[in-house]
Design a protein around this motif. Sequence first.
Motif, PDB file in Angstrom:
ATOM      1  N   SER A 135      44.544  40.111  40.068  1.00  0.00           N
ATOM      2  CA  SER A 135      43.991  38.807  40.449  1.00  0.00           C
ATOM      3  C   SER A 135      44.234  38.525  41.935  1.00  0.00           C
ATOM      4  O   SER A 135      43.411  37.879  42.593  1.00  0.00           O
ATOM      5  CB  SER A 135      44.566  37.686  39.577  1.00  0.00           C
ATOM      6  N   ASP A 136      45.350  39.021  42.490  1.00  0.00           N
ATOM      7  CA  ASP A 136      45.596  38.881  43.924  1.00  0.00           C
ATOM      8  C   ASP A 136      44.565  39.675  44.733  1.00  0.00           C
ATOM      9  O   ASP A 136      44.072  39.216  45.756  1.00  0.00           O
ATOM     10  CB  ASP A 136      46.998  39.364  44.293  1.00  0.00           C
ATOM     11  N   CYS A 180      41.536  40.466  43.722  1.00  0.00           N
ATOM     12  CA  CYS A 180      40.253  39.764  43.567  1.00  0.00           C
ATOM     13  C   CYS A 180      40.172  38.549  44.487  1.00  0.00           C
ATOM     14  O   CYS A 180      39.126  38.287  45.084  1.00  0.00           O
ATOM     15  CB  CYS A 180      40.036  39.340  42.117  1.00  0.00           C
ATOM     16  N   SER A 181      41.266  37.837  44.608  1.00  0.00           N
ATOM     17  CA  SER A 181      41.298  36.666  45.494  1.00  0.00           C
ATOM     18  C   SER A 181      41.023  37.065  46.935  1.00  0.00           C
ATOM     19  O   SER A 181      40.246  36.412  47.630  1.00  0.00           O
ATOM     20  CB  SER A 181      42.647  35.960  45.410  1.00  0.00           C
TER      21      SER A 181
END
Length: 100
Positions: free
Chosen positions: A9-10, A12-13
């Motif tokens: 998720s990091d 993707c951010s």
Amino acid sequence: GEEAYRDISDVCSDLKLMLDKPTRFLYDVEVDKLALNEAVFHREMDFSTIQSAYRRSISGNKGNNFAIIRGPSGIGKSVLASRLGAFIRASGGLFLSAKF
């Protein structure tokens, strides 16, 4: 040192941020002048061949035409397709692409 990503998720951010605000990452590059040099990928002959086929297809020859660009990873397929799409759209044509 630089921080490591904790999870996907990091990553993707940061990827979303790169798309939304590229100047944050490319602060010393004029983004609108950022370009790839097609000659690096040695695809000039391929571009010329497909370009000629496209010109023949719009010159009144009967039949449908399409081209498939394929090959191993990293040889410039995406650059070739992007360049071809720009050429076809600039001449009023329709260009469809997909990546698998």
